[in-house]
Scaffold this active site. Structure first.
Site, short mmCIF file in Angstrom:
data_model
loop_
_atom_site.label_atom_id
_atom_site.label_comp_id
_atom_site.label_asym_id
_atom_site.label_seq_id
_atom_site.Cartn_x
_atom_site.Cartn_y
_atom_site.Cartn_z
N GLU A 182 10.49 -4.61 4.57
CA GLU A 182 10.54 -6.02 4.19
C GLU A 182 10.24 -6.19 2.70
O GLU A 182 10.95 -6.89 1.97
CB GLU A 182 9.50 -6.84 4.98
CG GLU A 182 9.83 -7.03 6.45
CD GLU A 182 9.23 -5.93 7.33
OE1 GLU A 182 8.99 -4.81 6.82
OE2 GLU A 182 9.04 -6.20 8.52
N GLY A 224 -4.89 -1.70 5.00
CA GLY A 224 -4.06 -2.83 4.57
C GLY A 224 -4.70 -4.18 4.83
O GLY A 224 -4.77 -5.04 3.95
N ARG A 225 -5.23 -4.37 6.04
CA ARG A 225 -5.79 -5.69 6.38
C ARG A 225 -7.20 -5.90 5.81
O ARG A 225 -7.81 -6.94 6.04
CB ARG A 225 -5.76 -5.90 7.90
CG ARG A 225 -6.35 -4.77 8.71
CD ARG A 225 -5.95 -4.85 10.17
NE ARG A 225 -6.41 -3.70 10.94
CZ ARG A 225 -5.75 -2.55 11.06
NH1 ARG A 225 -4.59 -2.40 10.46
NH2 ARG A 225 -6.22 -1.56 11.79
N GLU A 264 -4.71 -6.55 14.90
CA GLU A 264 -4.16 -5.25 14.51
C GLU A 264 -5.26 -4.18 14.59
O GLU A 264 -4.98 -3.01 14.81
CB GLU A 264 -3.57 -5.31 13.08
CG GLU A 264 -2.65 -4.15 12.78
CD GLU A 264 -1.79 -4.35 11.53
OE1 GLU A 264 -0.60 -4.70 11.65
OE2 GLU A 264 -2.31 -4.15 10.42
N HIS A 301 -5.55 -33.17 17.86
CA HIS A 301 -4.43 -34.00 18.33
C HIS A 301 -3.30 -33.13 18.85
O HIS A 301 -2.18 -33.59 19.00
CB HIS A 301 -3.95 -34.91 17.21
CG HIS A 301 -4.99 -35.89 16.81
ND1 HIS A 301 -5.12 -37.13 17.40
CD2 HIS A 301 -6.01 -35.80 15.93
CE1 HIS A 301 -6.15 -37.77 16.88
NE2 HIS A 301 -6.71 -36.97 15.98
N LYS A 336 0.84 -1.20 0.00
CA LYS A 336 0.00 0.00 0.00
C LYS A 336 0.88 1.26 0.00
O LYS A 336 0.68 2.16 -0.79
CB LYS A 336 -0.92 -0.04 1.22
CG LYS A 336 -1.80 1.18 1.34
CD LYS A 336 -2.78 1.04 2.50
CE LYS A 336 -3.45 2.39 2.74
NZ LYS A 336 -4.39 2.34 3.85
N LYS A 383 9.44 -0.69 14.30
CA LYS A 383 10.01 -0.32 12.99
C LYS A 383 11.05 0.78 13.20
O LYS A 383 12.13 0.74 12.62
CB LYS A 383 8.92 0.25 12.07
CG LYS A 383 7.96 -0.75 11.49
CD LYS A 383 7.08 -0.05 10.43
CE LYS A 383 5.82 -0.82 10.13
NZ LYS A 383 4.87 -0.09 9.31
O1 F6P Z 1 2.16 -4.13 10.00
C1 F6P Z 1 1.84 -2.83 9.69
C2 F6P Z 1 1.32 -2.69 8.29
O2 F6P Z 1 1.19 -1.32 8.06
C3 F6P Z 1 0.01 -3.42 8.03
O3 F6P Z 1 -1.10 -2.75 8.50
C4 F6P Z 1 0.05 -3.56 6.56
O4 F6P Z 1 -0.88 -4.49 6.08
C5 F6P Z 1 1.49 -3.99 6.36
O5 F6P Z 1 2.20 -3.22 7.32
C6 F6P Z 1 2.05 -3.82 4.99
O6 F6P Z 1 2.01 -2.51 4.56
P1 F6P Z 1 2.20 -2.11 3.04
O7 F6P Z 1 1.09 -2.74 2.27
O8 F6P Z 1 2.13 -0.61 3.02
O9 F6P Z 1 3.54 -2.61 2.59
#
Ligand code: F6P
Length: 548
Positions: free
Chosen positions: A215, A270-271, A356, A387, A209, A515
């Site tokens: 990452e 995002g979620r 979240e 199990h 987003k 972060k």
């Molecule tokens: O973990 C924090 C967060 O902002 C989430 O809410 C989001 O889904 C994720 O990081 C990834 O963010 P992006 O889509 O901006 O890379």
């Protein structure tokens, strides 16, 4: 959205407290014995979906009092505010309109003077055309070969939703196209995925987003390097990299062509984003028509959520039950137990969605809450979980409400597998509810010819208290449409919980500090900067530096 709604000051809350003391000692066995219609009375329906609430520790009075609480806290107005696009994500000044992504009506919906439904449809059209090219073999890699493998690079909402849905709809997966997901910044994730792939036939979807997530950008750069090692010419990137983002500028700066960028907007959290361009990997996996069916299932749940009276409203009643267990019984966790292998990633997905969203301790007035909010969400597919951790649910010291989820029909009707699977589903909810009394245990052991000492020793270990609540959610078949309904149901449940707990469900400031600190530590690991933190953090950094 009203800000002064402390739930514990509501009149209905006081009544629920009194009611809790009357009801808590009652056993579910008793409630079932008293009312042969209990199943019918506590079943909710939407099309073929059945939600059985009867094995919960509630009476009709409980559900009415909880519904009164929702009314008192102005839930109906809050629902309308969300659908209308009011800026209910107040700490980020944004509307919350994932519902607009699955709105197939002719209405228009204005945000900042623009009809957002038109923009949504234009990106959907772009996704459709892209999928058609890919599936027809018209989209070719730089050496003229068709794409056979797609790698979605993203994390959190840009990974968990699409990955869960791709897994859930695996039986609809297009042949000749494989989808992988890389999310972890641990190089192992990328390395193990890329090891078996050919740059000539691989396409990367960079899903972010913000397009700033460390990452994702790190993994995307690694993928670009891996690709260019063979393809050499940067011109070829446009045939192998597409991006899904709200930040088109950063995408272009990264080197992905603007025409290969699928946009979405800051009013998609995002979620909550799998319905947006973030769902491109889903559309690639199962075809755009199936992706649209998923959206239509969600739309059906949206309509139900917006229009059904609160007492018949599935997401509302599920959320209220969660309030009942969390705030009155003091439950701190909730288990999600899909009896469908295809839904095995649902608990992981719901962890982000719910934890979240509502893992907050500050209310909408900026005050610390003096009541519990989001419980821990966990779970795994049945019957494997039986199990593993079911022992604790049956005989442990904590009360764990759970959701059992299953389709009546299997995509893989092998022999008796599905009947066996579902016999476990039904048996577990029955066992959790009924338990086994001391008298029943004695009766059972008597037939085994045990000595009296041995029998006495065994009895207490074989008793099951029962009275463990569960909700059963069933539908005919796991189709894209049903899945859309199921996921939207949990989204709306999450929203309702947040309204009752008076927290802002659509921000996630709690992920920022880690972060920020990682950003400060990074140069200490990569360069010579000396680590100066607390003694533990410094000690750990030094251990790493001395042993790498
Ligand atoms: O973990 C924090 C967060 O902002 C989430 O809410 C989001 O889904 C994720 O990081 C990834 O963010 P992006 O889509 O901006 O890379």
């Amino acid at each position: 959205m009203q800000k002064n709604n402390s739930p514990i000051e509501a009149k209905a809350w006081q009544k629920l407290e009194e009611h809790y003391h009357e009801l808590a000692p009652k056993h579910l066995r008793e409630l079932f014995a008293q009312d042969p219609q209990r199943f019918e009375k506590f079943s909710l329906h939407l099309e073929d979906m059945l939600v059985d609430l009867s094995k919960n520790r509630v009476t009709e009075e409980t559900m009415q009092l909880l519904t009164d609480l929702a009314e008192e806290l102005a839930l109906p107005a809050a629902i309308e505010e969300m659908f209308r696009g009011e800026p209910i994500n107040a700490t980020e000044g944004r509307a919350v309109l994932h519902t607009a992504l699955r709105n197939f009506t002719d209405e228009s919906l204005e945000v900042a003077g623009e009809n957002i439904l038109e923009e949504v449809r234009s990106v959907q059209q772009q996704m459709k055309v892209f999928c058609e090219k890919l599936h027809s073999g018209a989209w070719l890699g730089y050496t003229g070969k068709p794409i056979s493998h797609i790698v979605n690079i993203g994390i959190g909402g840009s990974d968990l939703g699409p990955q869960m849905v791709c897994e859930a709809l695996k039986s609809y997966q297009k042949e000749d196209l494989r989808i992988s997901f890389v999310s972890n910044v641990d190089g192992t994730d990328a390395a193990e995925t890329l090891r078996h792939l050919d740059p000539e036939t691989t396409l990367f979807i960079i899903a972010s987003k913000t397009f700033t997530t460390k990452e994702t950008i790190t993994n995307a750069k690694t993928a670009r390097e891996w690709f260019l090692k063979k393809a050499a010419d940067k011109e070829h990137i446009k045939k192998h990299f597409v991006a899904l983002s709200t930040n088109v500028e950063a995408v272009v700066e990264f080197g992905i062509a603007q025409e290969n960028t699928f946009r979405f907007w800051d009013w998609v959290g995002g979620r909550f984003s799998l319905w947006s361009a973030i769902g491109l990997s889903i559309a690639c996996a199962v075809g755009y028509d199936k992706f649209e069916e998923l959206l239509k299932g969600a739309e059906a749940m949206d309509k139900h959520f917006r229009e059904a009276p609160l007492r018949q409203n599935i997401p509302v009643q599920l959320a209220l039950l969660s309030i009942w267990y969390t705030n009155f019984f003091g439950c701190q966790t909730h288990a999600v137990l899909p009896y469908d292998q295809y839904l095995r990633l649902l608990p992981d997905y719901l962890q982000q969605l719910m934890m979240e969203s509502n893992g907050k301790s500050t209310d909408r007035n900026g005050k610390r809450v003096d009541y519990q909010t989001q419980p821990v969400i966990w779970g795994a597919a049945g019957t494997n979980s039986q199990h593993s951790f079911f022992q604790l649910i049956h005989q442990g010291t904590v009360l764990i409400p759970s959701d059992f989820i299953a389709p009546a029909q299997s995509h893989n009707p092998l022999g008796q597998h599905h009947a066996l699977l579902l016999s476990n589903f039904f048996a577990q909810t029955e066992a959790l509810m009924k338990g086994k009394t001391e008298a029943e245990v004695r009766e059972e052991l008597r037939s085994k010819n045990l000595g009296s000492e041995e029998l006495e020793q065994l009895v207490p270990h074989k008793v099951f208290e029962g009275n463990k609540p569960s909700t059963s959610i069933m539908f005919k078949h796991l189709t894209p449409y049903t899945l859309g309904k199921l996921v939207a149901m949990y989204e709306h449940k999450t929203f309702v919980q947040g309204v009752i707990w008076n927290v802002y469900s659509f921000d996630q400031w709690g992920v920022e500090l880690g972060k920020q600190l990682a950003g400060a530590i990074e140069p200490e690991l990569l360069g010579d900067a000396k680590a100066t933190h607390d003694s533990s953090t410094t000690g750990l950094i030094n251990y790493y530096k001395n042993n790498r």
